[in-house]
Structure formats: C-alpha cells, structure tokens
Design a protein around this motif. Structure first.
Motif, mmCIF file in Angstrom:
data_model
loop_
_atom_site.group_PDB
_atom_site.id
_atom_site.type_symbol
_atom_site.label_atom_id
_atom_site.label_comp_id
_atom_site.label_asym_id
_atom_site.label_seq_id
_atom_site.Cartn_x
_atom_site.Cartn_y
_atom_site.Cartn_z
ATOM 1 N N SER A 27 2.408 1.431 -4.220
ATOM 2 C CA SER A 27 2.847 0.364 -5.112
ATOM 3 C C SER A 27 4.285 -0.006 -4.750
ATOM 4 O O SER A 27 4.937 0.672 -3.952
ATOM 5 N N ARG A 28 4.784 -1.053 -5.360
ATOM 6 C CA ARG A 28 6.169 -1.454 -5.122
ATOM 7 C C ARG A 28 7.120 -0.315 -5.474
ATOM 8 O O ARG A 28 8.061 -0.029 -4.746
ATOM 9 N N ASP A 29 6.860 0.373 -6.600
ATOM 10 C CA ASP A 29 7.739 1.472 -7.018
ATOM 11 C C ASP A 29 7.676 2.647 -6.052
ATOM 12 O O ASP A 29 8.697 3.259 -5.743
ATOM 13 N N GLU A 30 6.481 2.973 -5.568
ATOM 14 C CA GLU A 30 6.351 4.061 -4.599
ATOM 15 C C GLU A 30 7.051 3.698 -3.295
ATOM 16 O O GLU A 30 7.721 4.543 -2.694
ATOM 17 N N LEU A 31 6.907 2.449 -2.871
ATOM 18 C CA LEU A 31 7.577 2.006 -1.652
ATOM 19 C C LEU A 31 9.088 2.006 -1.844
ATOM 20 O O LEU A 31 9.829 2.434 -0.960
ATOM 21 N N LYS A 32 9.534 1.565 -2.999
ATOM 22 C CA LYS A 32 10.976 1.553 -3.286
ATOM 23 C C LYS A 32 11.541 2.969 -3.206
ATOM 24 O O LYS A 32 12.587 3.195 -2.596
ATOM 25 N N TYR A 33 10.850 3.925 -3.787
ATOM 26 C CA TYR A 33 11.292 5.314 -3.733
ATOM 27 C C TYR A 33 11.380 5.796 -2.276
ATOM 28 O O TYR A 33 12.371 6.391 -1.865
ATOM 29 N N ALA A 34 10.339 5.505 -1.495
ATOM 30 C CA ALA A 34 10.298 5.960 -0.100
ATOM 31 C C ALA A 34 11.420 5.343 0.713
ATOM 32 O O ALA A 34 12.118 6.047 1.454
#
Length: 75
Positions: A27-34
């Motif tokens: 998701s956008r949030d998972e990608l942002k974290y990564a």
C-alpha cells in the motif's frame, strides 16, 4: 540483463517483510515506510510528494498498489 535468481529471492523476501498485512501488494503507507527507511540510510529525506511520485512511477497498472513485479522495477 535480468535479475539473477538469488537477487529475485532477496527482493521477494524484502517485499514479503514490507507487506505487513500479507495482501500481496504494498500500500502507499507500506511503500512510504520502506522508502523512508531506505533513504534514511543514505541520509536523504523524502517528502510526501517524492513518495507519491515514486509510487506513480512504479505503479504501472495504476491501481494505487505496488505488486511484486512493480516493486522489483522500483528497486
């Protein structure tokens, strides 16, 4: 020149680690974290606009999610 099998295995393992909910996509949030974690390691801060731009570039089918194939091209 494609990815070697060992490289694919490493990327798949990283993808699975980042896919916190096990949905099969980031998701956008998972990608942002990564990306935030990755870029902090090289002392570069990403803005939300930077992250959205990277998401837009990687999201080839424009569904707002990053599948494993899209992740491999992003990395």
């Amino acid at each position: 020149m494609g990815l070697e099998s060992a490289d694919k295995g490493v990327l798949m393992a990283e993808f699975k680690e980042l896919d916190k909910d096990g949905s099969g996509y980031l998701s956008r949030d998972e990608l942002k974290y990564a990306l935030t974690r990755l870029y902090e390691n090289i002392d570069l801060k990403l803005t939300d606009a930077d992250i959205q731009s990277l998401l837009n570039q990687a999201d080839k089918n424009k569904d707002g999610k990053i599948q494993i194939e899209e992740f491999m091209t992003l990395i």
